[in-house]
Design a protein around this motif. Structure first.
Motif, PDB file in Angstrom:
ATOM      1  N   PHE A 146     -16.170 -13.646 -11.628  1.00  0.00           N
ATOM      2  CA  PHE A 146     -16.929 -14.834 -10.593  1.00  0.00           C
ATOM      3  C   PHE A 146     -16.299 -16.321 -10.867  1.00  0.00           C
ATOM      4  N   ASN A 147     -15.932 -16.317 -12.018  1.00  0.00           N
ATOM      5  CA  ASN A 147     -15.646 -17.820 -12.199  1.00  0.00           C
ATOM      6  C   ASN A 147     -14.397 -18.118 -11.594  1.00  0.00           C
ATOM      7  N   SER A 148     -13.363 -16.989 -11.277  1.00  0.00           N
ATOM      8  CA  SER A 148     -12.058 -17.623 -10.428  1.00  0.00           C
ATOM      9  C   SER A 148     -12.383 -17.310  -8.815  1.00  0.00           C
ATOM     10  N   GLY A 149     -13.627 -17.336  -8.635  1.00  0.00           N
ATOM     11  CA  GLY A 149     -13.886 -17.361  -7.273  1.00  0.00           C
ATOM     12  C   GLY A 149     -13.891 -15.905  -6.381  1.00  0.00           C
ATOM     13  N   MET A 150     -13.759 -14.961  -7.099  1.00  0.00           N
ATOM     14  CA  MET A 150     -13.945 -13.773  -6.450  1.00  0.00           C
ATOM     15  C   MET A 150     -15.491 -13.241  -6.261  1.00  0.00           C
ATOM     16  N   ASN A 151     -15.486 -12.354  -5.336  1.00  0.00           N
ATOM     17  CA  ASN A 151     -17.052 -12.125  -4.854  1.00  0.00           C
ATOM     18  C   ASN A 151     -17.372 -11.092  -5.502  1.00  0.00           C
ATOM     19  N   ASP A 152     -16.854 -10.064  -5.931  1.00  0.00           N
ATOM     20  CA  ASP A 152     -17.321  -8.707  -6.633  1.00  0.00           C
ATOM     21  C   ASP A 152     -16.257  -7.896  -7.329  1.00  0.00           C
ATOM     22  N   TYR A 153     -16.514  -6.852  -8.213  1.00  0.00           N
ATOM     23  CA  TYR A 153     -15.493  -6.186  -8.533  1.00  0.00           C
ATOM     24  C   TYR A 153     -15.839  -4.760  -8.728  1.00  0.00           C
ATOM     25  N   VAL A 154     -14.800  -3.903  -8.682  1.00  0.00           N
ATOM     26  CA  VAL A 154     -15.155  -2.553  -9.198  1.00  0.00           C
ATOM     27  C   VAL A 154     -14.249  -2.275 -10.546  1.00  0.00           C
ATOM     28  N   SER A 155     -14.628  -1.384 -11.107  1.00  0.00           N
ATOM     29  CA  SER A 155     -13.957  -1.180 -12.401  1.00  0.00           C
ATOM     30  C   SER A 155     -13.185   0.182 -11.996  1.00  0.00           C
ATOM     31  N   LYS A 156     -11.822   0.281 -12.249  1.00  0.00           N
ATOM     32  CA  LYS A 156     -11.103   1.453 -12.151  1.00  0.00           C
ATOM     33  C   LYS A 156     -11.361   2.551 -13.212  1.00  0.00           C
ATOM     34  N   PRO A 157     -11.544   3.785 -12.894  1.00  0.00           N
ATOM     35  CA  PRO A 157     -11.437   4.566 -11.796  1.00  0.00           C
ATOM     36  C   PRO A 157     -12.968   4.201 -11.268  1.00  0.00           C
ATOM     37  N   PHE A 158     -12.876   3.999  -9.788  1.00  0.00           N
ATOM     38  CA  PHE A 158     -14.206   3.873  -9.206  1.00  0.00           C
ATOM     39  C   PHE A 158     -14.588   4.965  -8.316  1.00  0.00           C
ATOM     40  N   LYS A 159     -15.651   4.947  -7.900  1.00  0.00           N
ATOM     41  CA  LYS A 159     -16.378   6.106  -7.116  1.00  0.00           C
ATOM     42  C   LYS A 159     -15.826   5.456  -5.615  1.00  0.00           C
ATOM     43  N   PRO A 160     -15.290   6.330  -4.853  1.00  0.00           N
ATOM     44  CA  PRO A 160     -14.837   5.998  -3.553  1.00  0.00           C
ATOM     45  C   PRO A 160     -16.052   5.309  -2.976  1.00  0.00           C
ATOM     46  N   GLU A 161     -17.103   5.747  -2.835  1.00  0.00           N
ATOM     47  CA  GLU A 161     -18.231   5.277  -2.045  1.00  0.00           C
ATOM     48  C   GLU A 161     -18.598   4.192  -2.562  1.00  0.00           C
ATOM     49  N   ASP A 162     -18.604   3.784  -3.789  1.00  0.00           N
ATOM     50  CA  ASP A 162     -19.164   2.484  -4.386  1.00  0.00           C
ATOM     51  C   ASP A 162     -18.069   1.311  -3.708  1.00  0.00           C
ATOM     52  N   LEU A 163     -16.762   1.586  -3.640  1.00  0.00           N
ATOM     53  CA  LEU A 163     -15.671   0.525  -3.329  1.00  0.00           C
ATOM     54  C   LEU A 163     -16.159   0.290  -1.705  1.00  0.00           C
ATOM     55  N   LEU A 164     -16.444   1.583  -0.946  1.00  0.00           N
ATOM     56  CA  LEU A 164     -16.716   1.384   0.624  1.00  0.00           C
ATOM     57  C   LEU A 164     -17.923   0.373   0.610  1.00  0.00           C
ATOM     58  N   GLN A 165     -18.868   0.732  -0.354  1.00  0.00           N
ATOM     59  CA  GLN A 165     -20.200  -0.002  -0.133  1.00  0.00           C
ATOM     60  C   GLN A 165     -19.912  -1.497  -0.415  1.00  0.00           C
ATOM     61  N   LYS A 166     -19.281  -1.762  -1.472  1.00  0.00           N
ATOM     62  CA  LYS A 166     -19.178  -3.109  -1.776  1.00  0.00           C
ATOM     63  C   LYS A 166     -18.112  -3.768  -0.562  1.00  0.00           C
ATOM     64  N   ILE A 167     -17.283  -3.305   0.076  1.00  0.00           N
ATOM     65  CA  ILE A 167     -16.459  -3.733   1.086  1.00  0.00           C
ATOM     66  C   ILE A 167     -17.438  -3.904   2.242  1.00  0.00           C
ATOM     67  N   GLN A 168     -18.268  -2.847   2.668  1.00  0.00           N
ATOM     68  CA  GLN A 168     -19.119  -3.260   3.802  1.00  0.00           C
ATOM     69  C   GLN A 168     -20.089  -4.188   3.467  1.00  0.00           C
ATOM     70  N   ASN A 169     -20.583  -4.320   2.123  1.00  0.00           N
ATOM     71  CA  ASN A 169     -21.740  -5.241   2.046  1.00  0.00           C
ATOM     72  C   ASN A 169     -20.918  -6.861   2.223  1.00  0.00           C
ATOM     73  N   LEU A 170     -19.468  -6.939   1.666  1.00  0.00           N
ATOM     74  CA  LEU A 170     -19.108  -8.224   1.772  1.00  0.00           C
ATOM     75  C   LEU A 170     -18.575  -8.571   3.248  1.00  0.00           C
ATOM     76  N   VAL A 171     -18.107  -7.829   3.894  1.00  0.00           N
ATOM     77  CA  VAL A 171     -17.683  -7.657   5.275  1.00  0.00           C
ATOM     78  C   VAL A 171     -18.751  -8.405   6.264  1.00  0.00           C
ATOM     79  N   MET A 172     -19.906  -7.571   6.051  1.00  0.00           N
ATOM     80  CA  MET A 172     -21.092  -7.669   6.780  1.00  0.00           C
ATOM     81  C   MET A 172     -21.669  -9.149   6.594  1.00  0.00           C
ATOM     82  N   LEU A 173     -21.442  -9.782   5.158  1.00  0.00           N
ATOM     83  CA  LEU A 173     -21.890 -11.004   5.077  1.00  0.00           C
ATOM     84  C   LEU A 173     -21.234 -12.298   5.395  1.00  0.00           C
ATOM     85  N   ALA A 174     -19.773 -11.760   5.599  1.00  0.00           N
ATOM     86  CA  ALA A 174     -18.688 -12.920   5.823  1.00  0.00           C
ATOM     87  C   ALA A 174     -18.642 -13.158   7.288  1.00  0.00           C
TER      88      ALA A 174
END
Ligand code: ADP
Length: 599
Positions: free
Chosen positions: A571-599
C-alpha cells in the motif's frame, strides 16, 4: 578452597587459599610473619630483662611471649585473622596502659612507637571503624597521662621500673622493624591489588572485544540464515505456485472424475508443502524479531466467521459437529488490532482441533469478558473432543518442531511449528496461551486479548455484489502482467484465457513502465520480485506519471516471498491490493472486478 590445616600445622601455605581475596591473603601473611618477628623481639627482650634481674618485666615479657605463641598457633590452625588482630590490639592497648601508668610512669619513645604500631596495624587489619576505635583509645591513654602530668606530677604508690639502655635499644629496634615490616607488606599488597585490577580490566577488555566479535558473527550468521530462508522460500514457492496453479487450471477444465481426484491430491499436497514453507519462514521471522504487529480496524465477528467458514467444511467431511459461538456483545463493533495474526492463531488452533479429533465436537468461542468505554477484553477458546495431550507434554508441544509423539508425525503430518509460532506471537504481545487437556477426552486452548474499540458505528458491509454484477464484459479488459518467471507467465495466460482475456506481458518493472507509457491498460498485475526494476519501484514510478489516467491505473501486487509484512509495503508504494501466490483463481478475479468497478 581452603586446605585442611591440622592442629600441628605450622605452614602458611595450608592456611592460604584462592577463596580469600588478595587483601585477606596479605593480612594472613602479615600476621604469620609479623608474629614471628614479635616472637623473636620478645624473646630477645625476655633474656635481656632476665639477665638484668627485672622480675616484673621478665614475667610480663614471658606472658607476651606465650600470648604470641598462642596467637601463632591459632593462626596456623584456623586463620581467623580478625579475631587474632583484635586479640593483639587489645593486648597492645593493655601493654601501653601498663607502660604509661605503672611501669615507666612516663611517655617515652617506646610508647610513641607502640601507639603508631597500633594505629597502622588496626587500620590495615580491621578497616576504618576499628582503626579509629583502637587509635583513639591508645592516643587517649597517652593524652590523659600527659594532661594529668601537666596539672600536677602524676603520683602512684608503685615505683617506676628502671630499665637498662640495652633493653630500650632492643625495644626501639624491634618496634621500628615491625613498623617497617607492616608498611612494606601493606604497600606490596596494595601494588599487587592494583596490578591484579589492571589485569582484570585488561582481561575484561579482551573479553568484551571477543564478545562483540561473537555477537557480530552471530548477527551476521542469523542474517545470512534469514536471507537464505527468504531466498529459498522464493525459489521453493515459485515452482509450487506453478504446481498449484496448474492443478487449479486443470481442475477448471472439466476433468474426468478419476482425474479430478488425482488433481485434488496433487493440489492438496502442494498446498500442504506451501503451508510448511510458510510456517518455517514465519517462525524464522518471529525468531529474528522482525515481527511488527498491525493496528488496523476490523470486525471480529466477520473475522471469526471467515476463519471458521472453510474449517466447518473440513469438520463436516470428518463428520464432526462444529459450533462457532460469538458473543453478541461483539456484534457491529469495530476493533483495532492485527486481524492477520489473529486469523493465523485461530486458524491454527481450529486446524489442530479438527486434525486431532476423530469424532465428536469442535467448539470455537469468542467471549467478551469486559466492555469498558473504549476497550474490549475478549477470550478466545478452541475446544475439541480429540485425542488429548499427556500432562507431561503440555509444555513441549509449544517448542519449535515438537510434536507430542513420533506417531503424531506419521499419523497426522505437520511440522510442529504451529503452536510454537502461536506461543511466540502471543508472548510478543504480552499474552499467554492456556491449555487444558485430558488424554482421550479432548483439549481446550484459550487466550485473552484486549482490543481498543473504534467509536464509529459499524454497518456490516453487504457481500460484494458489484463483483458478481461485473462478470459481464471482462473480455474487453486490457490487463498488463509484469512477471519475469516464464512458468508463471504461462500459467497466467492460461488462466486469463479461461476468462476470455488476453493479457499483455512485461518481463520486468522497467518494461512495465514503458508499456504503460505507450499503451492503454485497465489494470496491472505486478509481480514484486523482478530483475532490473522490482514491483514496488515500478508501481511508484507509474503513480508519478503526468497523465493522471495512467497514474491511477489499478495495480494488484502478486507476492510470493514475504508473508505478513508485505501488506503495508504494497500500500505504501501506491498499489491498490495484493494476492499471495499461489492464489485461488476466483480470488484474483474478484479483486480485479472490484478494482475495475471502482475505477
Ligand atoms: P503440528 O500440528 O504441525 O504437529 P503444532 O505446533 O500445531 O504442530 O502442534 C504440536 C503438537 O501438539 C501436535 O503434533 C500434537 O501432538 C499436539 N496438539 C496440538 N493441538 C492438539 C489438539 N487439539 N489435540 C491434541 N493434540 C494437539
Amino acid at each position: 578452597m581452603t586446605k585442611k590445616a591440622g592442629f600441628f600445622n605450622l605452614s602458611i601455605n595450608k592456611i592460604l587459599s584462592n577463596d580469600q581475596s588478595i587483601l585477606d591473603q596479605a593480612r594472613i601473611r602479615l600476621l604469620y610473619y609479623g608474629l614471628g618477628l614479635v616472637f623473636i623481639a620478645i624473646a630477645a627482650l625476655l633474656s635481656n630483662l632476665y639477665y638484668q634481674d627485672q622480675p616484673i618485666l621478665t614475667i610480663m615479657a614471658g606472658a607476651l611471649l606465650i600470648a604470641s605463641v598462642m596467637f601463632f598457633k591459632l593462626l596456623t590452625y584456623k586463620p581467623r585473622w580478625k579475631f587474632i588482630s583484635h586479640g593483639l590490639l587489645v593486648l597492645a592497648t593493655i601493654v601501653n596502659l601498663g607502660d604509661v601508668y605503672l611501669i615507666f610512669q612516663t611517655v617515652n619513645i617506646i610508647t610513641v612507637q607502640m601507639v603508631i604500631l597500633v594505629i597502622i596495624f588496626s587500620f590495615y587489619m580491621l578497616g576504618q571503624a576499628y582503626g579509629l576505635f583502637y587509635s583513639i583509645i591508645n592516643l587517649g591513654i597517652v593524652l590523659v597521662f600527659l594532661t594529668l602530668q601537666y596539672n600536677s606530677p602524676y603520683v602512684i604508690q608503685l615505683k617506676p621500673e628502671q630499665v637498662d639502655q640495652s633493653t630500650v635499644i632492643i625495644a626501639i629496634f624491634a618496634n621500628f622493624l615491625l613498623l617497617m615490616y607492616i608498611h612494606g607488606h601493606f604497600s606490596n599488597a596494595f601494588y599487587k591489588n592494583i596490578k591484579q585490577l589492571k589485569k582484570t580490566s585488561d582481561d575484561q577488555g579482551d573479553l568484551n572485544i571477543k564478545l562483540e566479535n561473537a555477537i557480530e558473527k552471530a548477527e551476521k550468521s542469523s542474517q545470512a540464515k534469514s536471507e537464505f530462508l527468504a531466498t529459498m522460500s522464493h525459489e521453493v514457492r515459485t515452482p509450487l505456485n506453478a504446481v498449484i496453479g496448474m492443478s487449479n487450471l486443470l481442475l477448471m477444465s472439466n476433468p474426468r472424475n478419476d482425474q479430478k481426484e488425482n488433481l485434488e491430491i496433487l493440489k492438496f499436497s502442494a498446498s500442504n508443502l506451501l503451508a510448511i514453507v510458510n510456517d518455517v519462514l514465519d517462525f524464522n521471522k518471529i525468531e529474528s524479531g522482525r515481527v511488527v504487529f498491525e493496528n488496523t480496524s476490523f470486525n471480529l465477528v466477520e473475522l471469526m466467521q471467515n476463519v471458521c467458514g472453510a474449517q466447518k467444511i473440513k469438520a463436516k467431511e470428518k463428520a464432526l459437529t462444529f459450533s462457532l459461538d460469538i458473543d453478541s456483545a461483539l456484534n457491529e463493533k469495530i476493533l483495532f488490532g492485527d486481524p492477520t495474526r489473529i486469523t493465523q492463531i485461530i486458524f491454527n488452533l481450529v486446524s489442530n482441533a479438527i486434525k486431532f479429533t476423530k469424532q465428536g465436537n469442535i467448539w470455537v468461542k469468542a467471549t467478551c469478558l469486559e466492555d469498558r468505554h473504549n476497550t474490549l477484553t475478549v477470550n478466545f477458546s478452541v475446544k475439541d473432543t480429540g485425542i488429548g495431550i499427556a500432562p507431561d507434554n503440555l509444555d513441549t508441544i509449544f517448542e519449535p518442531f515438537a510434536q507430542e509423539s513420533i506417531t503424531s508425525t506419521r499419523q497426522y503430518g505437520g511440522t510442529g511449528l504451529g503452536l510454537a509460532i502461536i506461543k511466540r506471537l502471543l508472548e510478543l504481545q504480552g499474552l499467554k496461551m492456556d491449555v487444558h487437556s485430558k488424554i482421550g477426552q479432548g483439549s481446550e486452548f484459550s487466550f485473552t486479548m484486549e482490543f481498543p474499540v473504534s467509536t464509529e458505528i459499524h454497518a456490516l458491509e453487504t457481500e460484494a455484489e458489484p463483483a458478481i454484477k461485473a462478470k459481464n464484459n471482462l473480455s474487453n479488459l486490457r490487463v498488463l502482467i509484469a512477471e519475469d518467471n516464464m512458468v508463471n507467465v504461462m500459467l497466467m495466460k492460461k488462466l486469463f484465457s479461461k476468462w476470455n482475456m488476453t493479457p499483455t506481458i512485461a518481463e520486468n518493472g522497467e518494461s512495465a513502465i514503458q508499456m504503460v507509457q505507450y499503451g492503454n491498460f485497465d489494470i496491472i498485475l505486478m509481480d514484486l520480485q523482478m530483475p532490473v526494476l522490482n514491483g514496488f519501484d515500478a508501481a511508484m514510478e507509474i503513480r508519478k506519471m503526468p497523465d493522471t489516467k495512467k497514474a491511477n491505473i489499478p495495480i494488484i501486487a502478486l507476492t510470493a516471498s514475504a508473508l505478513f509484512d508485505i501488506r503495508e509495503r504494497v500500500f505504501n508504494s501506491g498499489m491498490n491490493d495484493y494476492v499471495s501466490k499461489p492464489f485461488k483463481p476466483e480470488d484474483l478475479l474478484q479483486k480485479i472486478q472490484n478494482l475495475v468497478m471502482l475505477a
